[in-house]
Design an enzyme around this catalytic site. Structure first.
Site, PDB file in Angstrom:
ATOM      1  N   SER A  64      39.356  40.842  38.969  1.00 25.49           N
ATOM      2  CA  SER A  64      38.762  40.970  40.294  1.00 25.49           C
ATOM      3  C   SER A  64      37.991  42.281  40.393  1.00 25.49           C
ATOM      4  O   SER A  64      37.111  42.547  39.585  1.00 25.49           O
ATOM      5  CB  SER A  64      39.860  40.852  41.363  1.00 25.49           C
ATOM      6  N   ASP A 210      38.122  34.159  41.866  1.00 25.86           N
ATOM      7  CA  ASP A 210      38.823  35.405  41.573  1.00 25.86           C
ATOM      8  C   ASP A 210      39.824  35.280  40.419  1.00 25.86           C
ATOM      9  O   ASP A 210      40.668  34.388  40.404  1.00 25.86           O
ATOM     10  CB  ASP A 210      39.583  35.824  42.835  1.00 25.86           C
TER      11      ASP A 210
END
Length: 222
Positions: A64, A210
């Site tokens: 991320s 993500d």
């Protein structure tokens, strides 16, 4: 001593594998950025002002926002040195986060309703910034080996972008900007990222979100 990327599997230097792992966490990427700024400054005291974090690690892994930091530490400039110093990353977060995640008094009221219909942010600002800085840089261009996890929402399985694997899986040698946009696409906050790569007249499709869905702590995939 300056270290450069090697095609040899680790340990590349000495008897130990040196690993830097950077978790996800959105704007909290500022925390590892501050720590890395301190670490790089201390290394520069030992080895000179040209020393960079990427010179000291066989592998840098990030999920991320940690994937974005990983790319900033390892993407090369025109002289094959890191595009960013660690201190630049801290400044990047302080300057750009208010633009990437704009906030006003109405957002608290709207958040619950908007998240039902789609992501809170369109991601355009973040995407433009990432593409501007990383340009055409690909996974295989990084200055040390990197690993960045994502999650494919069509295949419902993790997709791990690893510079170790691109010789065997050349279709995974995607643009670093696409990988960063994908691994930072937190559900409910930013939209999924769709892109293709091509190899030997074949097209490979990626529909990613993500990397924290797969492994918020990237150490778990090493």
């Amino acid at each position: 001593m300056q270290r450069t990327k090697s095609i040899v599997q680790p340990p590349t230097f000495g008897h130990f594998i040196t690993v830097l792992s950077i978790d996800g966490g959105g704007v909290r990427g500022l925390i590892p950025a501050i720590i890395l700024e301190f670490l790089e400054a201390e290394l520069q005291k030992l080895d000179g002002e040209d020393s960079r974090i990427a010179d000291y690690f066989d592998i840098i892994a990030g999920t991320s926002t940690g994937g974005l930091v990983t790319a900033m530490l390892t993407a090369p400039n025109e002289n094959r040195r890191p595009l960013f110093q660690a201190k630049d990353i801290k400044d990047f977060y302080l300057k750009m986060c208010p633009e990437i995640f704009p906030h006003d008094w109405r957002s608290t009221v709207k958040t619950a309703f908007k998240s039902i219909g789609g992501p809170l942010y369109d991601g355009k600002c973040l995407h433009n910034i990432i593409r501007k800085h990383l340009n055409e840089t690909k996974l295989g261009d990084t200055l040390t080996n990197v690993i960045i996890p994502t999650f494919d929402i069509k295949k419902l399985q993790p997709v791990i972008f690893s510079s170790y694997e691109i010789e065997e899986k050349p279709y995974m040698n995607a643009k670093l900007s696409d990988i960063c946009i994908a691994t930072s696409a937190a559900p409910t906050y930013l939209p999924p990222h769709h892109f293709n790569t091509n190899h030997k007249d074949e097209t490979y499709e990626f529909n990613l979100i993500d990397g924290g869905v797969a492994a918020n702590n990237p150490v778990t995939i090493l």
